[in-house]
Design a protein around this motif. Structure first.
Motif, PDB file in Angstrom:
ATOM      1  N   ASN A 141      11.005  57.512  -2.279  1.00 29.93           N
ATOM      2  CA  ASN A 141      11.060  56.133  -1.547  1.00 29.93           C
ATOM      3  C   ASN A 141      11.844  55.865  -0.518  1.00 29.93           C
ATOM      4  O   ASN A 141      11.658  55.090   0.443  1.00 29.93           O
ATOM      5  N   LYS A 142      13.240  56.884  -0.595  1.00 27.05           N
ATOM      6  CA  LYS A 142      14.051  56.697   0.459  1.00 27.05           C
ATOM      7  C   LYS A 142      13.117  57.054   1.992  1.00 27.05           C
ATOM      8  O   LYS A 142      13.434  56.630   2.908  1.00 27.05           O
ATOM      9  N   LEU A 173      10.219  56.863   2.456  1.00 25.53           N
ATOM     10  CA  LEU A 173       9.167  55.528   2.715  1.00 25.53           C
ATOM     11  C   LEU A 173       9.905  54.527   3.423  1.00 25.53           C
ATOM     12  O   LEU A 173       9.480  53.758   4.319  1.00 25.53           O
ATOM     13  N   GLU A 174      11.114  54.257   2.751  1.00 22.73           N
ATOM     14  CA  GLU A 174      11.864  53.218   3.396  1.00 22.73           C
ATOM     15  C   GLU A 174      12.155  53.309   4.612  1.00 22.73           C
ATOM     16  O   GLU A 174      12.086  52.520   5.766  1.00 22.73           O
ATOM     17  N   PHE A 231       9.143  52.615   7.031  1.00 20.96           N
ATOM     18  CA  PHE A 231       8.916  51.296   7.236  1.00 20.96           C
ATOM     19  C   PHE A 231      10.084  50.865   8.049  1.00 20.96           C
ATOM     20  O   PHE A 231       9.592  49.879   9.005  1.00 20.96           O
TER      21      PHE A 231
END
Lengths: 193, 210
Positions: free
Chosen positions: A175-176, A178-179, A182
């Motif tokens: 998720n990092k 993905l973060e 974004f």
């Protein structure tokens, strides 16, 4: 070897390329879970967004397999997958045994241990029941994807198996990434204003 | 499919089961049918050879009417597997769990529709199951998505020995349900935008809802 997220995308691309696969579940067409971003390349016609009815979803996966499909059944969090245990433990896992080997459903169930960063979602959104699942299931192959290098081989194995598989991924591993994507995307769109 | 089995022949099969059970030859439970022969004979006239049958632990009649040979079924029962009769050739799936096959029946119906098949699915259940949440979910989904499936409720008023309607209440369930419609102003989670913040280590982070 790519990152955890890149390997998941690669694995989903391999599954999507198989003519018998169909992706079903929540957040397969509409976003809302980290897994959604890993099936970005899966053709829309191979995805069916379902209502939130986990037990029915698991049973539908079994029914689709009887009709010759290989369902990739997505449960965004393991906490939610608990609602499907009747179909997973009593039916999908026992189908081969109860039918004397006549029915060998090939079903790929994908779930995740909810992320605890950057937000802690509370006790109902980040449970890991992998070991409990292994104890409950006699026939389903249950795999926790600890590292990026496991991902493509394990999904490929699930696709080629003559039995169901549950693959558990760990969004805290990606998720990092993905973060950052974004953030970068937002930075670029702001630059273009 | 037109069944050649008479009511008497169906009853004879169950009588055979009774006899071997009474003789102490079985080591598994039996769930026998009886009294519904004519109902099933009428229903099976509309069932085609290529159709799926999803049913329960009480399934001898369904199997026989679908074309499973008596001798095959006798062997299956003798092998102590009456509680889950499965026959791939005749497309019969059962479960010993109440309501257990309804959702797999739904999935098979979805599969037929996706493939453009002409066959259909027949899902049998009891009256207690027909009051369950799963029943309402699958029938609603099937109806709204126009799936090739027919649900058959075999109502004997009992679930094991529990009177279904007595436990659920003899009145309609409608009056105690309130429904209202609204349009949400916030998303399912979060506030509709990605939020930047510093974590405990002082690192810049962003909440992206995962």
């Amino acid at each position: 070897m790519g990152t955890y997220k890149e390997e998941l995308i690669k694995a989903m691309d391999i599954l999507a390329a198989h003519p018998k696969t169909i992706f079903i579940g929540q957040n397969v067409i509409y976003g809302g879970a980290s897994m959604f971003w890993t099936i970005a390349n899966v053709p829309k016609e191979k995805r069916i967004e379902l209502p939130v009815f986990e037990e029915v979803q698991a049973g539908m996966s079994l029914g689709l397999s009887l009709e010759g499909f290989i369902p990739v059944s997505i449960f965004p969090r393991m906490d939610f997958m608990l609602l499907a245990m009747n179909q997973i433990v009593n039916h999908i896992d026992k189908m081969d045994e109860m039918s004397d080997g006549q029915f060998k459903p090939v079903i790929i169930m994908r779930t995740a241990i909810g992320s605890t960063e950057p937000l802690m979602p509370g006790p109902q959104h980040c449970q890991d029941h992998t070991e409990a699942l292994k104890l409950m299931c006699k026939n389903i192959n249950v795999v926790r994807l600890e590292n990026a290098d496991q991902i493509v081989p394990e999904f490929t194995k699930a696709l080629q198996a003559d039995k169901p598989t549950i693959l558990v991924d760990i969004p805290d591993m990606y998720n990092k990434e993905l973060e950052n994507e974004f953030k970068e995307s937002r930075r670029k769109s702001l630059e273009n204003l | 499919m037109e069944t050649k089995l008479t009511k008497e022949e169906l009853r004879e099969f169950e009588k055979w089961c009774v006899d071997i059970y009474k003789a102490g030859k079985l080591r598994s439970p039996l769930h026998l049918s009886g009294g519904n022969e004519e109902h099933l004979q009428a229903i099976f006239k509309d069932i085609e050879e290529d159709d799926w049958i999803f049913t329960t632990y009480r399934s001898h009649y369904h199997a026989l009417l679908k074309g499973v040979p008596k001798e095959w079924l006798k062997q299956w029962v003798s092998d102590n597997k009456s509680i889950h009769v499965m026959n791939k050739e005749h497309k019969i799936v059962t479960s010993a769990i109440v309501g257990g096959t309804l959702s797999s029946a739904l999935g098979a119906a979805l599969g037929i529709k996706l493939k453009g098949g002409k066959n259909r699915v027949w899902a049998f259940c009891g009256d207690m199951t027909s009051e369950s949440g799963t029943f309402h979910e699958v029938t609603k989904y099937a109806r709204r998505n126009d799936l090739p499936i027919t649900f058959v409720v075999e109502d004997n008023g009992l679930s094991t020995d529990t009177p279904t309607q007595e436990t659920w209440g003899l009145k309609d369930s409608g009056p105690n349900i309130i429904k209202y419609n609204y349009k949400r102003i916030y998303p399912h989670y979060g506030v509709g935008v990605f939020v930047d913040f510093k974590d405990d280590k002082g690192e810049d982070r962003m909440e992206i809802g995962i």
